[in-house]
Design an enzyme around this catalytic site. Structure first.
Site, PDB file in Angstrom:
ATOM      1  N   ASP A 259       0.808  -1.341  -0.124  1.00  0.00           N
ATOM      2  CA  ASP A 259       0.082   0.044  -0.032  1.00  0.00           C
ATOM      3  C   ASP A 259       0.918   1.207  -0.102  1.00  0.00           C
ATOM      4  O   ASP A 259       0.380   2.154  -0.130  1.00  0.00           O
ATOM      5  CB  ASP A 259      -0.807  -0.002   1.213  1.00  0.00           C
ATOM      6  CG  ASP A 259      -0.377  -0.081   2.400  1.00  0.00           C
ATOM      7  OD1 ASP A 259       0.988  -0.069   2.779  1.00  0.00           O
ATOM      8  OD2 ASP A 259      -1.316  -0.268   3.439  1.00  0.00           O
ATOM      9  N   SER A 260       2.401   0.991   0.015  1.00  0.00           N
ATOM     10  CA  SER A 260       3.070   2.214  -0.305  1.00  0.00           C
ATOM     11  C   SER A 260       3.116   2.676  -1.681  1.00  0.00           C
ATOM     12  O   SER A 260       3.397   3.958  -1.909  1.00  0.00           O
ATOM     13  CB  SER A 260       4.511   1.772  -0.046  1.00  0.00           C
ATOM     14  OG  SER A 260       4.874   0.545  -0.812  1.00  0.00           O
TER      15      SER A 260
ATOM     16  N   ASP B   8      -0.714  -6.352  -0.108  1.00  0.00           N
ATOM     17  CA  ASP B   8      -1.330  -5.543   1.195  1.00  0.00           C
ATOM     18  C   ASP B   8      -2.752  -5.568   1.159  1.00  0.00           C
ATOM     19  O   ASP B   8      -3.269  -4.987   0.313  1.00  0.00           O
ATOM     20  CB  ASP B   8      -0.678  -4.045   1.057  1.00  0.00           C
ATOM     21  CG  ASP B   8       0.490  -4.080   2.031  1.00  0.00           C
ATOM     22  OD1 ASP B   8       0.896  -5.263   2.638  1.00  0.00           O
ATOM     23  OD2 ASP B   8       1.389  -3.268   1.999  1.00  0.00           O
TER      24      ASP B   8
ATOM     25  N   LYS C 223      -1.106  -9.575   2.802  1.00  0.00           N
ATOM     26  CA  LYS C 223      -0.355  -9.240   4.126  1.00  0.00           C
ATOM     27  C   LYS C 223      -1.353  -8.207   4.674  1.00  0.00           C
ATOM     28  O   LYS C 223      -1.763  -7.419   4.302  1.00  0.00           O
ATOM     29  CB  LYS C 223       1.070  -8.569   3.653  1.00  0.00           C
ATOM     30  CG  LYS C 223       1.767  -7.820   4.932  1.00  0.00           C
ATOM     31  CD  LYS C 223       3.063  -7.368   4.642  1.00  0.00           C
ATOM     32  CE  LYS C 223       3.056  -6.184   3.974  1.00  0.00           C
ATOM     33  NZ  LYS C 223       2.401  -5.255   4.718  1.00  0.00           N
TER      34      LYS C 223
ATOM     35  N   GLU D 191       9.394  -4.325  10.741  1.00  0.00           N
ATOM     36  CA  GLU D 191       9.720  -2.996  10.015  1.00  0.00           C
ATOM     37  C   GLU D 191      10.242  -1.995  10.982  1.00  0.00           C
ATOM     38  O   GLU D 191       9.600  -1.939  12.306  1.00  0.00           O
ATOM     39  CB  GLU D 191       8.611  -2.136   9.185  1.00  0.00           C
ATOM     40  CG  GLU D 191       8.876  -0.911   8.837  1.00  0.00           C
ATOM     41  CD  GLU D 191       7.629  -0.609   7.720  1.00  0.00           C
ATOM     42  OE1 GLU D 191       8.103   0.618   7.021  1.00  0.00           O
ATOM     43  OE2 GLU D 191       6.705  -1.090   7.523  1.00  0.00           O
TER      44      GLU D 191
END
Length: 278
Positions: free
Chosen positions: A44-45, A83, A113, A182
């Site tokens: 989703d970046s 995502d 994810k 992360e």
């Protein structure tokens, strides 16, 4: 050989490192796949990198399906993980399973994810029960950026470190095949890696994880809004692109492009006949 969720777990058992990158379109995914990368995350970046959003919260299911399907069409061997965007799974177990199913059917994902730990265990269990592979994601979870108060490393005090260890074990028990760590201290990430049976994929988690993932636009110096501490730029593609765009602009405005070798031709007599026939 096609990479799957089972492949990832087998690689951990053999002590083999797992490589992952993000991708959001067919052409980039195809290049990454041909490079031998084990997994591609349609993250989703894409909200930041492709759509210009200030964060990932605004990304929709339709965004993820659109970009996910494009990536899947370019991939033969890499495992495609998509995502689940903000609020596609947090509200209920039902929403989580339905939306995970859409990412598999419409987005052609090989896995999904989810961000979060103990609070999303029921959703993870239900998605896994529906025969959909799930990758977990703990530490800095960008969808929770408003709750965190900014992009900050996680697990640096006793309470948050304990929670991260607990969450990793709960996600393992719930059926996740791998977990992204992360912005986690390297020592803590290494401890988690050594104490669970499923692979850990680090992004700002040090070299002690079972694998690594980066946003491809970061590691190619294509995204310049900000540069996280954990990013290494492996090539300056961004500068090469700027130089190419400037060269094109200059030649178009100077009238030197297109040149003779770029033109299609027509026989003089054909053109003459066509003109006379007007």
């Amino acid at each position: 050989m096609k990479n799957t969720s089972v492949t990832f777990k087998e690689m951990k058992k053999k002590g083999e490192k797992i490589s992952m990158l993000t991708a959001y379109d067919y052409s980039t995914a195809k290049l990454i796949d041909e490079s031998g990368i084990n997994g591609i995350l349609v993250g989703d970046s894409l909200g930041n990198v492709m759509l210009g959003y200030p964060d990932t919260v605004s990304v929709t299911m339709e965004d993820m399906i659109h970009h996910g399907a494009a990536v899947a069409r370019g991939v033969k061997d890499s495992l495609v993980v998509i995502d689940m965007p903000f609020m596609s799974y947090q509200a209920s177990v039902y929403d989580a399973v339905i939306n995970a199913g859409r990412l598999m059917k419409e987005g052609r994902a090989g896995a999904v994810k989810l961000e979060g730990g103990e609070e999303i265990i029921p959703q993870v269990q239900a998605i896994v029960k529906a025969s959909i592979p799930v990758m977990g994601h703990i530490g800095l979870t960008p969808q929770s950026i408003n709750a965190f108060g900014g992009y900050k490393a996680q697990g640096r005090d006793i309470a948050s470190a304990k929670k991260l260890i607990k969450d990793a074990k709960l996600l393992e028990e719930a059926g996740c095949f791998a977990i992204v760590l992360e912005c986690v201290p390297a020592e803590l990430a290494a401890y988690v890696t050594e104490n669970i049976s499923i692979p850990t994929i680090g992004i700002g988690g040090g070299a002690g994880t079972d694998g690594q993932i980066l946003v491809y636009a970061d590691m190619l110096a294509m995204f310049s809004d900000y540069k996280p501490k954990f990013v290494k730029q492996f090539a300056n593609v961004g500068e090469a692109m700027r130089e190419g765009f400037k060269a094109y602009d200059n030649e178009v405005k100077a009238g030197t492009y297109p040149a003779e070798e770029h033109n299609y031709t027509i026989a003089a007599e054909v053109l003459e006949a066509a003109v006379k026939g007007e």
